[in-house]
Design a protein around this motif. Structure first.
Motif, PDB file in Angstrom:
ATOM      1  N   GLU A 265       0.840  -1.201   0.000  1.00  0.00           N
ATOM      2  CA  GLU A 265       0.000   0.000   0.000  1.00  0.00           C
ATOM      3  C   GLU A 265       0.879   1.257   0.000  1.00  0.00           C
ATOM      4  N   THR A 266       1.963   1.201   0.773  1.00  0.00           N
ATOM      5  CA  THR A 266       2.872   2.342   0.907  1.00  0.00           C
ATOM      6  C   THR A 266       3.661   2.584  -0.374  1.00  0.00           C
ATOM      7  N   LEU A 267       4.120   1.522  -1.005  1.00  0.00           N
ATOM      8  CA  LEU A 267       4.903   1.656  -2.237  1.00  0.00           C
ATOM      9  C   LEU A 267       4.025   2.089  -3.411  1.00  0.00           C
ATOM     10  N   CYS A 268       2.814   1.547  -3.468  1.00  0.00           N
ATOM     11  CA  CYS A 268       1.949   1.783  -4.632  1.00  0.00           C
ATOM     12  C   CYS A 268       1.075   3.033  -4.494  1.00  0.00           C
ATOM     13  N   GLY A 269       0.824   3.468  -3.253  1.00  0.00           N
ATOM     14  CA  GLY A 269       0.016   4.667  -3.043  1.00  0.00           C
ATOM     15  C   GLY A 269      -1.429   4.502  -3.462  1.00  0.00           C
ATOM     16  N   ARG A 270      -1.975   3.302  -3.296  1.00  0.00           N
ATOM     17  CA  ARG A 270      -3.378   3.055  -3.663  1.00  0.00           C
ATOM     18  C   ARG A 270      -4.026   2.166  -2.627  1.00  0.00           C
ATOM     19  N   PRO A 271      -5.361   2.178  -2.548  1.00  0.00           N
ATOM     20  CA  PRO A 271      -6.044   1.345  -1.552  1.00  0.00           C
ATOM     21  C   PRO A 271      -5.906  -0.135  -1.856  1.00  0.00           C
ATOM     22  N   VAL A 272      -6.108  -0.941  -0.830  1.00  0.00           N
ATOM     23  CA  VAL A 272      -5.959  -2.388  -0.982  1.00  0.00           C
ATOM     24  C   VAL A 272      -7.043  -2.960  -1.884  1.00  0.00           C
ATOM     25  N   ILE A 273      -8.254  -2.462  -1.758  1.00  0.00           N
ATOM     26  CA  ILE A 273      -9.337  -2.829  -2.670  1.00  0.00           C
ATOM     27  C   ILE A 273      -9.813  -1.548  -3.350  1.00  0.00           C
ATOM     28  N   ASP A 274      -9.639  -1.466  -4.669  1.00  0.00           N
ATOM     29  CA  ASP A 274     -10.036  -0.273  -5.419  1.00  0.00           C
ATOM     30  C   ASP A 274     -11.296  -0.580  -6.216  1.00  0.00           C
ATOM     31  N   ASP A 275     -12.446  -0.151  -5.680  1.00  0.00           N
ATOM     32  CA  ASP A 275     -13.734  -0.468  -6.299  1.00  0.00           C
ATOM     33  C   ASP A 275     -13.943   0.233  -7.642  1.00  0.00           C
ATOM     34  N   ARG A 276     -13.091   1.190  -7.956  1.00  0.00           N
ATOM     35  CA  ARG A 276     -13.255   1.904  -9.231  1.00  0.00           C
ATOM     36  C   ARG A 276     -12.719   1.095 -10.409  1.00  0.00           C
ATOM     37  N   ILE A 277     -11.973   0.033 -10.123  1.00  0.00           N
ATOM     38  CA  ILE A 277     -11.371  -0.800 -11.180  1.00  0.00           C
ATOM     39  C   ILE A 277     -12.241  -2.024 -11.423  1.00  0.00           C
ATOM     40  N   ASN A 278     -12.581  -2.269 -12.682  1.00  0.00           N
ATOM     41  CA  ASN A 278     -13.463  -3.389 -13.019  1.00  0.00           C
ATOM     42  C   ASN A 278     -12.734  -4.729 -12.993  1.00  0.00           C
ATOM     43  N   ASN A 279     -11.486  -4.727 -13.454  1.00  0.00           N
ATOM     44  CA  ASN A 279     -10.710  -5.967 -13.502  1.00  0.00           C
ATOM     45  C   ASN A 279     -10.475  -6.490 -12.089  1.00  0.00           C
ATOM     46  N   GLN A 281      -8.483  -8.785 -10.800  1.00  0.00           N
ATOM     47  CA  GLN A 281      -7.090  -8.921 -10.349  1.00  0.00           C
ATOM     48  C   GLN A 281      -6.461  -7.556 -10.075  1.00  0.00           C
ATOM     49  N   GLN A 282      -6.793  -6.566 -10.885  1.00  0.00           N
ATOM     50  CA  GLN A 282      -6.230  -5.236 -10.668  1.00  0.00           C
ATOM     51  C   GLN A 282      -6.901  -4.521  -9.493  1.00  0.00           C
ATOM     52  N   ARG A 283      -8.155  -4.870  -9.231  1.00  0.00           N
ATOM     53  CA  ARG A 283      -8.886  -4.232  -8.133  1.00  0.00           C
ATOM     54  C   ARG A 283      -8.267  -4.586  -6.779  1.00  0.00           C
ATOM     55  N   ASN A 284      -7.793  -5.828  -6.648  1.00  0.00           N
ATOM     56  CA  ASN A 284      -7.162  -6.292  -5.416  1.00  0.00           C
ATOM     57  C   ASN A 284      -5.666  -5.984  -5.481  1.00  0.00           C
ATOM     58  N   LEU A 285      -5.165  -5.154  -4.583  1.00  0.00           N
ATOM     59  CA  LEU A 285      -3.775  -4.708  -4.618  1.00  0.00           C
ATOM     60  C   LEU A 285      -2.792  -5.874  -4.600  1.00  0.00           C
ATOM     61  N   VAL A 286      -2.989  -6.836  -3.696  1.00  0.00           N
ATOM     62  CA  VAL A 286      -2.038  -7.938  -3.561  1.00  0.00           C
ATOM     63  C   VAL A 286      -1.985  -8.774  -4.837  1.00  0.00           C
ATOM     64  N   LEU A 287      -3.146  -9.094  -5.412  1.00  0.00           N
ATOM     65  CA  LEU A 287      -3.170  -9.887  -6.646  1.00  0.00           C
ATOM     66  C   LEU A 287      -2.491  -9.137  -7.786  1.00  0.00           C
ATOM     67  N   TRP A 288      -2.748  -7.848  -7.872  1.00  0.00           N
ATOM     68  CA  TRP A 288      -2.170  -7.018  -8.939  1.00  0.00           C
ATOM     69  C   TRP A 288      -0.652  -6.932  -8.810  1.00  0.00           C
ATOM     70  N   VAL A 289      -0.173  -6.688  -7.604  1.00  0.00           N
ATOM     71  CA  VAL A 289       1.269  -6.575  -7.362  1.00  0.00           C
ATOM     72  C   VAL A 289       1.968  -7.901  -7.664  1.00  0.00           C
ATOM     73  N   GLN A 290       1.389  -9.000  -7.203  1.00  0.00           N
ATOM     74  CA  GLN A 290       2.019 -10.300  -7.430  1.00  0.00           C
ATOM     75  C   GLN A 290       2.097 -10.625  -8.923  1.00  0.00           C
ATOM     76  N   ARG A 291       1.041 -10.274  -9.652  1.00  0.00           N
ATOM     77  CA  ARG A 291       1.050 -10.525 -11.104  1.00  0.00           C
ATOM     78  C   ARG A 291       2.121  -9.679 -11.793  1.00  0.00           C
ATOM     79  N   CYS A 292       2.228  -8.396 -11.392  1.00  0.00           N
ATOM     80  CA  CYS A 292       3.230  -7.511 -12.000  1.00  0.00           C
ATOM     81  C   CYS A 292       4.649  -7.980 -11.695  1.00  0.00           C
ATOM     82  N   CYS A 293       4.867  -8.440 -10.470  1.00  0.00           N
ATOM     83  CA  CYS A 293       6.201  -8.933 -10.089  1.00  0.00           C
ATOM     84  C   CYS A 293       6.565 -10.186 -10.883  1.00  0.00           C
ATOM     85  N   GLU A 294       5.602 -11.080 -11.058  1.00  0.00           N
ATOM     86  CA  GLU A 294       5.845 -12.314 -11.814  1.00  0.00           C
ATOM     87  C   GLU A 294       6.170 -12.029 -13.275  1.00  0.00           C
ATOM     88  N   ASN A 295       5.576 -10.949 -13.817  1.00  0.00           N
ATOM     89  CA  ASN A 295       5.763 -10.616 -15.229  1.00  0.00           C
ATOM     90  C   ASN A 295       6.854  -9.576 -15.459  1.00  0.00           C
TER      91      ASN A 295
END
Length: 355
Positions: A265-279, A281-295
């Motif tokens: 949350e501190t590194l990304c500057g966004r809420p853990v659950i962002d209801d404004r995002i439809n996707n 995986q991207q809506r959930n911070l942890v899932l989004w970060v893990q996917r970006c790190c893997e790729n």
């Protein structure tokens, strides 16, 4: 001798009922005001409802600084030390009609009155006049970590200055020190159970402090010895330890998991659950970060205001630490003491880089 009419009898009966109801109400008020103290008053002040009402100008809406599911928080000025010193405080008034907050109210008083640390929000006192459940804390001028990372931006606040990398590391380090104390102090070991950006407060000097102990658990459960506390699952969605969620076995490593989410949350500057995002995986911070790190897309997750502030080696160490905190196997997660040491090293690296 005049006869008494039926109307006179009805009026008389109504009058008697009104008097009885009034006396019952008075009796109830008196009995409510005689609530016993919940803790030794040498450990924690007990305020009357009159004192609290005066401190908040009768709970003036203009003094409201926060609101939760079962409470409102007001900024107030109250007299302490035998009415000799005026102190600016935060006053949390729980909904007196709700029984859901009563257990948490008593738990927070019992816990915080016995624990004192630079990185824990201080409980100044409480009020339990009648049905009122009110907690009085030291006032934290700069609000929550979440305010500075994303909440103020979303609320349309003007002149929101992004936190620097050094400020973010300092706040995380302070919170880590507070949690380390909770887990290992000699008075009573505590699992917080609701570590999140909104429960890390910042004072005027940018000192971070852990707050909100309403659902904490007292007891030394550690994954090293395979002991735990079996309990109903409580916490905030997005920060909940999956192992605790699936087994109901609470350990200190559940706090470590939540703190790992705070690091993202501190590194990304966004809420853990962002209801404004439809996707999803991207809506959930942890899932989004893990996917970006893997790729190999780490650059995509960093708050744009931090560009050029983080040395590459430090960024890699920070990401490694955050991922370790989120490890699926609880015994592979670091202790809060280890997290604190790593953050201290990262802060030194960051200062050297800036120089």
């Amino acid at each position: 001798m005049p006869t008494t009419s039926i109307n006179d009898i009805i009026v008389l009966v109504i009058l008697v009922i009104v008097i009885i109801v009034h006396q019952l109400r008075e009796w109830k008020e008196k009995s409510w005001s005689k609530n016993p103290s919940l803790i030794d008053e040498n450990l924690c002040c007990r305020f009357s409802f009159t004192q609290i009402s005066f401190a908040t100008n009768n709970f003036d809406n203009g003094l409201e600084i926060g609101r939760g599911g079962f409470d409102k928080v007001y900024k107030g000025v109250i007299k302490v030390t035998n009415d000799k010193v005026e102190m600016t405080v935060a006053i949390k008034r729980l909904d007196s009609e709700s029984k859901q907050g009563e257990k948490e109210f008593i738990l927070e008083i019992e816990t915080l009155s016995k624990l004192r640390h630079k990185h824990l929000v201080s409980l100044i006192g409480y009020c339990n006049d009648g049905r009122e459940m009110i907690l009085v804390y030291e006032f934290m001028e700069r609000g929550t970590l979440a305010d500075h990372l994303h909440k103020n931006k979303r609320n349309g606040s003007e002149d929101v200055t992004p936190l620097t990398w050094k400020e973010r590391l300092n706040i995380c380090l302070g919170a880590a020190r507070g949690l380390e104390y909770l887990h290992n102090n000699s008075e009573q070991e505590v699992i917080h159970r609701d570590v999140k950006g909104e429960n890390i407060l910042v004072d005027l000097n940018w000192v971070a402090k852990i707050a909100d102990f309403g659902i904490c658990k007292v007891g030394g459960a550690t994954s090293h010895t395979h002991t735990h506390i079996s309990t109903d699952v409580k916490g905030t969605f997005g920060y909940l330890d999956p192992a605790y969620f699936s087994t109901r076995m609470l350990t200190k490593k559940s706090d470590v998991y939540a703190f790992g989410v705070v690091l993202w949350e501190t590194l990304c500057g966004r809420p853990v659950i962002d209801d404004r995002i439809n996707n999803k995986q991207q809506r959930n911070l942890v899932l989004w970060v893990q996917r970006c790190c893997e790729n190999g897309m780490v650059d995509e997750i960093i708050d744009s205001s931090l560009r050029g502030q983080i040395p590459t080696d430090s960024l890699q160490s920070y990401i490694k630490l955050a991922n370790l905190c989120l490890h699926k196997q609880t015994n592979k997660r670091p202790t809060m003491a280890k997290v604190r040491k790593d953050l201290e090293s990262l802060l030194v690296d960051g200062l050297n880089f800036l120089r």
